[in-house]
Design a protein around this motif. Structure first.
Motif, PDB file in Angstrom:
ATOM      1  N   GLY A 213       0.857  -1.188   0.000  1.00 44.36           N
ATOM      2  CA  GLY A 213       0.000   0.000   0.000  1.00 44.36           C
ATOM      3  C   GLY A 213       0.889   1.232   0.000  1.00 44.36           C
ATOM      4  N   PRO A 214       0.302   2.392  -0.320  1.00 47.09           N
ATOM      5  CA  PRO A 214       1.105   3.606  -0.461  1.00 47.09           C
ATOM      6  C   PRO A 214       1.772   4.048   0.853  1.00 47.09           C
ATOM      7  CG  PRO A 214      -1.119   3.903  -1.330  1.00 47.09           C
ATOM      8  CD  PRO A 214      -1.112   2.604  -0.623  1.00 47.09           C
TER       9      PRO A 214
ATOM     10  N   ILE B 299       5.955  -4.600   2.299  1.00 46.87           N
ATOM     11  CA  ILE B 299       6.806  -4.645   1.100  1.00 46.87           C
ATOM     12  C   ILE B 299       6.400  -3.523   0.153  1.00 46.87           C
ATOM     13  CG2 ILE B 299       7.380  -6.026  -0.936  1.00 46.87           C
ATOM     14  CD1 ILE B 299       6.869  -8.540   0.678  1.00 46.87           C
ATOM     15  N   HIS B 300       7.392  -2.727  -0.297  1.00 48.42           N
ATOM     16  CA  HIS B 300       7.104  -1.731  -1.334  1.00 48.42           C
ATOM     17  C   HIS B 300       7.305  -2.286  -2.731  1.00 48.42           C
ATOM     18  CE1 HIS B 300       5.950   1.880   0.643  1.00 48.42           C
ATOM     19  NE2 HIS B 300       6.988   1.871   1.444  1.00 48.42           N
ATOM     20  N   ASP B 301       8.228  -3.242  -2.848  1.00 46.67           N
ATOM     21  CA  ASP B 301       8.566  -3.804  -4.155  1.00 46.67           C
ATOM     22  C   ASP B 301       7.485  -4.827  -4.523  1.00 46.67           C
ATOM     23  OD1 ASP B 301       9.527  -5.320  -6.245  1.00 46.67           O
ATOM     24  OD2 ASP B 301      11.580  -5.384  -5.490  1.00 46.67           O
TER      25      ASP B 301
ATOM     26  N   LEU C 100      -3.548  -5.699   0.506  1.00 45.15           N
ATOM     27  CA  LEU C 100      -3.332  -4.342  -0.007  1.00 45.15           C
ATOM     28  C   LEU C 100      -4.161  -3.373   0.836  1.00 45.15           C
ATOM     29  CD1 LEU C 100      -2.526  -2.199  -2.200  1.00 45.15           C
ATOM     30  CD2 LEU C 100      -4.465  -3.010  -3.538  1.00 45.15           C
ATOM     31  N   LEU C 101      -3.477  -2.396   1.432  1.00 42.07           N
ATOM     32  CA  LEU C 101      -4.184  -1.382   2.216  1.00 42.07           C
ATOM     33  C   LEU C 101      -4.424  -0.172   1.314  1.00 42.07           C
ATOM     34  CD1 LEU C 101      -2.177  -1.509   5.593  1.00 42.07           C
ATOM     35  CD2 LEU C 101      -4.244  -2.772   4.947  1.00 42.07           C
ATOM     36  N   ASP C 102      -5.671   0.216   1.203  1.00 45.71           N
ATOM     37  CA  ASP C 102      -6.054   1.365   0.379  1.00 45.71           C
ATOM     38  C   ASP C 102      -6.030   2.629   1.228  1.00 45.71           C
ATOM     39  OD1 ASP C 102      -6.495   0.618  -2.201  1.00 45.71           O
ATOM     40  OD2 ASP C 102      -8.614   0.121  -1.910  1.00 45.71           O
TER      41      ASP C 102
ATOM     42  N   VAL D 249      -4.230  -1.901  -8.250  1.00 44.84           N
ATOM     43  CA  VAL D 249      -2.991  -1.129  -8.064  1.00 44.84           C
ATOM     44  C   VAL D 249      -3.245   0.329  -8.461  1.00 44.84           C
ATOM     45  CG1 VAL D 249      -0.608  -0.831  -8.887  1.00 44.84           C
ATOM     46  CG2 VAL D 249      -1.453  -3.120  -8.308  1.00 44.84           C
ATOM     47  N   PHE D 250      -3.997   0.530  -9.537  1.00 42.20           N
ATOM     48  CA  PHE D 250      -4.284   1.908  -9.956  1.00 42.20           C
ATOM     49  C   PHE D 250      -5.106   2.629  -8.888  1.00 42.20           C
ATOM     50  CE2 PHE D 250      -6.725   5.218 -12.143  1.00 42.20           C
ATOM     51  CZ  PHE D 250      -5.666   5.944 -12.670  1.00 42.20           C
ATOM     52  N   ALA D 251      -6.098   1.927  -8.347  1.00 38.12           N
ATOM     53  CA  ALA D 251      -6.943   2.560  -7.324  1.00 38.12           C
ATOM     54  C   ALA D 251      -6.119   2.958  -6.098  1.00 38.12           C
ATOM     55  CB  ALA D 251      -8.066   1.604  -6.924  1.00 38.12           C
ATOM     56  N   ALA D 252      -5.129   2.138  -5.742  1.00 38.69           N
ATOM     57  CA  ALA D 252      -4.350   2.417  -4.536  1.00 38.69           C
ATOM     58  C   ALA D 252      -3.226   3.418  -4.778  1.00 38.69           C
ATOM     59  CB  ALA D 252      -3.764   1.109  -3.982  1.00 38.69           C
TER      60      ALA D 252
END
Ligand SMILES: Nc1ncnc2c1ncn2[C@@H]1O[C@H](COP(=O)(O)OP(=O)(O)OP(=O)(O)O)[C@@H](O)[C@H]1O
Length: 257
Positions: A43-44, A197-199, A212-214, A233-236
């Motif tokens: 997540g971001p 994990i960022h990668d 995945l945390l939004d 992935v696009f939404a997050a």
């Protein structure tokens, strides 16, 4: 050392989440994490990955709901007992710099009262590929070397739940692969590995599940290639991506432009 069969239990999050400054960082999470799962949390920046890890480990991050291992509420366990169940490699390696590497890794073995701390430390240093650093002072190490020391400390703690916060962020390609293999190996032993994990390619190739945390508070939990599909992935992240597969079968998640 392989966990005893009695330590192969699920971790159940029930209406669980991290709290910072009396604010819940995400919607309540309810999920059952089976033994042998390597769960990637993605997540971001700032969405709450590290906070969630700290909350599960009950290492100074407030939480709501329950996190129970084999029915035992970790929030109610005594600190010593919890140290035998959960180890945490935090992103901020705030360790006393004057300690020798083998002393710092020994803290992991000591925390869970392993029978032969000396052998445990030696084995953890070898698995992390840093036996040659055993007598160096922590303060004199590079960033990547420190990260491997923290990994060795966690390995020495030898817990059924292993929590890693961005375990490869400072590592070169060879060490990234080594840590990837260690994570898979821990899962193959029946441990529960939870890693921020960022990668996203690393998450695709290493994890058996991804959470995945939004930014809006929602979360998506499932198979890596589903959770890391282009739309989610696009939404997050607001980035258009595609998952490519190399001839050798490795998956690479890359931005489209
Ligand atoms: N010690 C703290 N005290 C108060 N708030 C904090 C603290 N640590 C983090 N936060 C806040 O909690 C939120 C989540 O932070 P957290 O570090 O968990 O996110 P993250 O997803 O791990 O971020 P990153 O990808 O940048 O490491 C952020 O708004 C952050 O500012």
């Amino acid at each position: 050392m392989i966990p005893a069969p009695s330590e192969l239990q699920p971790l159940e999050l029930d209406g669980f989440g991290a709290v910072r400054g009396s604010v819940a960082l995400s919607d309540p999470l309810s999920m059952r994490i089976e033994p042998g799962t390597v769960l990637g949390i993605v997540g971001p920046n700032g969405v709450g990955k590290s906070s969630l890890l700290g909350a599960i480990a009950h290492s100074g991050v407030a939480s709501y709901g329950t996190a129970a291992f084999g029915g035992e509420d970790l929030g109610r366990s005594r600190a010593k007992r919890r140290a035998q169940l959960v180890s945490l490699m935090a992103q901020d390696h705030g360790a006393p710099g004057e300690l020798l590497v083998r002393e710092l890794v020994g803290v992991g073995a000591w925390a869970s009262s392993r029978e032969d701390p000396h052998a445990t430390v030696g084995s953890a240093l070898t698995r992390a590929g840093i036996a040659h650093l055993a007598d160096r002072r922590y303060a004199t190490l590079s960033g990547g070397q420190r990260q491997l020391v923290q990994l060795a400390r966690v390995l020495a703690q030898n817990t059924p739940i292993v929590i890693l916060d961005e375990p490869t962020s400072a590592l070169d390609l060879a060490h990234q692969r080594a840590v990837e293999q260690i994570m898979r190996g821990l899962g193959n032993q029946g441990r529960i590995v939870i890693a921020a994990i960022h990668d996203l390619s690393l998450a695709l190739n290493t994890c058996t599940r991804v959470l995945l945390l939004d930014p809006g508070g929602a979360s998506h939990n499932g198979a890596p290639h589903e959770v890391l599909g282009a739309d989610r992935v696009f939404a997050a992240y607001g980035v258009r991506t595609t998952i490519h597969t190399t001839p050798q079968g490795r998956r690479i998640l890359a931005a489209d432009d």
